[in-house]
Design a protein around this motif. Structure first.
Motif, short mmCIF file in Angstrom:
data_model
loop_
_atom_site.label_atom_id
_atom_site.label_comp_id
_atom_site.label_asym_id
_atom_site.label_seq_id
_atom_site.Cartn_x
_atom_site.Cartn_y
_atom_site.Cartn_z
N LEU A 383 0.82 -1.21 0.00
CA LEU A 383 0.00 0.00 0.00
C LEU A 383 0.86 1.26 0.00
N THR A 384 1.94 1.22 0.78
CA THR A 384 2.84 2.38 0.83
C THR A 384 3.46 2.64 -0.54
N ALA A 385 3.93 1.59 -1.18
CA ALA A 385 4.54 1.74 -2.51
C ALA A 385 3.52 2.25 -3.53
N ARG A 386 2.30 1.75 -3.47
CA ARG A 386 1.27 2.18 -4.43
C ARG A 386 0.86 3.63 -4.20
N LEU A 387 0.81 4.03 -2.92
CA LEU A 387 0.50 5.43 -2.63
C LEU A 387 1.59 6.35 -3.19
N GLU A 388 2.82 5.97 -2.97
CA GLU A 388 3.94 6.79 -3.45
C GLU A 388 3.95 6.86 -4.98
N ALA A 389 3.49 5.78 -5.63
CA ALA A 389 3.46 5.75 -7.10
C ALA A 389 2.15 6.29 -7.66
N ASP A 390 1.26 6.78 -6.78
CA ASP A 390 -0.03 7.33 -7.21
C ASP A 390 -0.88 6.28 -7.92
N GLU A 391 -0.78 5.01 -7.45
CA GLU A 391 -1.56 3.94 -8.03
C GLU A 391 -2.82 3.62 -7.23
#
Length: 514
Positions: A383-391
């Motif tokens: 979730l953290t990675a997807r938030l940072e990638a605006d996904e």
């Protein structure tokens, strides 16, 4: 200029300081009088003889005798220690007089030197400390010339009780002997009543002096600390209001923040009103802070400003996260923190199954919880990675964290149920374990998800839910184990039992349980 608070003319500074000095001097004199050594017994006399009679093989008789020989009394006594098992003498441990009767029997049958010439009392000069480790009895007895009051006998048993519960038997008996020595022939000025009376008088005098200045000083300090924070709150108010206005109206998490902003606005008005009642610093007289109204204003102003300071930070952080701007990453980490703490606690929980072990059902529930924890850890990283990638949008990410929290909470509830079934021997014990949950304090996580839960959850809901479920469970397990132990082994009252089951003997002393 802000309106000025109308107060009574302050007391003259010199008169206040004079009262304080006089009060403190009186307090010192009273304490010196209470603690001075006048009338103290000049002698510190070791026992004339020490006898350790242990029929249970519980204590080191030789070492204990040597230690007891060092105890100083105010007169010479013969110190006797009896370590017995009341059931060996035909007495039931359920009888409150069992130890009294056993000590009498030992004196009549084995140690007749403990009896007076008429056989109705214990011999003069004799002090007896008794212990039954297996049946949890403590006893103190004495000849008529060295006996204590009923309260004194009880006080000796109280001094022994802590070590007895720790099964430190030598320390138990030494504590009893030392307490008896401290109470026997104690000067009147060392009596607790005298010391309490002196302490009360001293404290009252000290409180008069200290209170006069302390209350004033505390009120002024609160105001001095709150005023700069109040200025900062006002300087950031426009930013805070703007953050609240831009919150997405469709977000369920924003609704909780908007409710918080309503409270924030009300508290701003309260702070402004209180601030208007405070005199400006240059007009604040030396005596400001003496009246109860002034102190009330100071306390309310300080607490309101503190609440505003916290609220504005949370409102701005919420807006940052929901818009993914500014310091949103720090706000997101705050949402992760409860679950991270649970996963850390899960590792400790797995390594420590508890003193009572774990049932197969508990092991299975714990394995399920471990698997969920591993999935939760991976999901949070994703979730953290997807938030940072605006996904993924912030609301969906927060919903995913709530789903993880619900799953872990449900697994913890199942584990708790198995734990209760494993430990409880009947429904009453099960209820003790369930009620221990009320003593577990929730961790103070100031999260968006927590505020939404409070806003939307019906009062008194039955389903267990906690922001950090495993951390909660670890605390509950500790509380419930202690509660169950107290339920099974309730602390004995300090009241002692005197007297004997048979007639004809009236030796001084009593016993109690530990």
């Amino acid at each position: 200029m802000a309106p000025q608070l109308q107060t009574a003319p302050p007391p003259d500074a010199r008169s206040v300081r004079a009262v304080a000095a006089t009060s403190l001097t009186a307090a010192l004199l009273l304490l010196l009088a209470a603690l001075s050594p006048f009338g103290a017994a000049a002698l510190a006399v070791p026992p004339g003889a020490v006898t350790v009679h242990d029929t249970t093989g519980t204590v080191d008789s030789t070492g204990l005798s040597e230690d007891l020989a060092q105890v100083d009394f105010r007169r010479e006594v013969d110190l006797v220690v009896l370590v017995v098992d009341v059931t060996d003498h035909g007495h039931s441990s359920a009888e409150d007089t069992a130890l009294n009767d056993t000590v009498r029997d030992v004196a009549q049958e084995d140690l007749t030197e403990l009896l007076s010439a008429d056989g109705d009392h214990f011999a003069d000069g004799t002090v007896i400390i008794a212990l039954d480790p297996d049946n949890r009895f403590l006893g103190t007895y004495a000849g008529e010339d060295v006996k204590l009051s009923d309260d004194g006998f009880s006080a000796v048993q109280d001094a022994m009780r802590g070590d007895a519960r720790d099964a430190d038997w030598e320390a138990t008996l030494e504590a009893g002997a030392e307490k008896y020595a401290a109470l026997l022939d104690r000067p009147w000025w060392q009596h607790p009543v005298s010391l309490v009376a002196a302490a009360v008088a001293a404290c009252a005098a000290a409180a008069t002096g200290i209170g006069i200045l302390g209350l004033r000083r505390g009120a002024r300090r609160r105001v001095d600390e709150a005023l700069p924070r109040y200025g900062e709150v006002l300087s950031r108010r426009e930013i805070t209001d703007s953050a609240a206005r831009t919150l997405p109206a469709t977000s369920p998490y924003a609704q909780a923040v908007l409710r918080q902003h309503e409270t924030y606005t009300e508290q701003i008005s309260t702070a402004e009103r209180l601030h208007a009642d405070l005199p400006v610093e240059q007009d604040r007289t030396w005596g400001w802070g003496f009246s109860s109204e002034q102190r009330r204003i100071a306390h309310e102003f300080s607490s309101t400003v503190e609440s505003l300071d916290e609220a504005e930070g949370e409102i701005i952080a919420a807006a940052d996260l929901l818009h993914r701007i500014g310091q949103w990453r720090a706000a997101w980490d705050r949402e992760l923190e409860p679950l991270r703490d649970s996963l850390t606690q899960l590792d400790e929980l797995t390594a420590d199954p508890g003193a009572d072990g774990a049932s197969p059902e508990e092991e299975a529930a714990l394995a399920e919880l471990r698997a969920l924890g591993e999935d939760a850890s991976a999901e949070m990283d994703s979730l953290t990675a997807r938030l940072e990638a605006d996904e993924i949008d912030p609301d969906s990410a927060l919903e995913a964290l709530d789903t993880l929290t619900r799953e872990l909470s449900a697994a913890v509830a199942r584990l708790q149920g198995h734990r209760i079934n494993h430990l409880a021997e009947d429904e009453e014990e099960a209820e003790v374990l369930r009620e221990a949950a009320e003593e577990v304090e929730d961790s103070d996580y100031r999260t968006l998800r927590g505020r939404r839960h409070v806003l939307e959850s019906p009062a008194g809901q039955d389903q267990f839910w906690n922001l950090s479920p495993v951390l909660w469970y670890a605390s509950w397990r500790h509380e419930s184990t202690g509660a169950l132990d107290i339920y099974r082994n309730p602390p004995s009252s300090s009241g002692s039992t005197s007297g004997y089951s048979g007639g004809g003997f009236s030796g001084a002393g009593s016993s109690s349980r530990f």
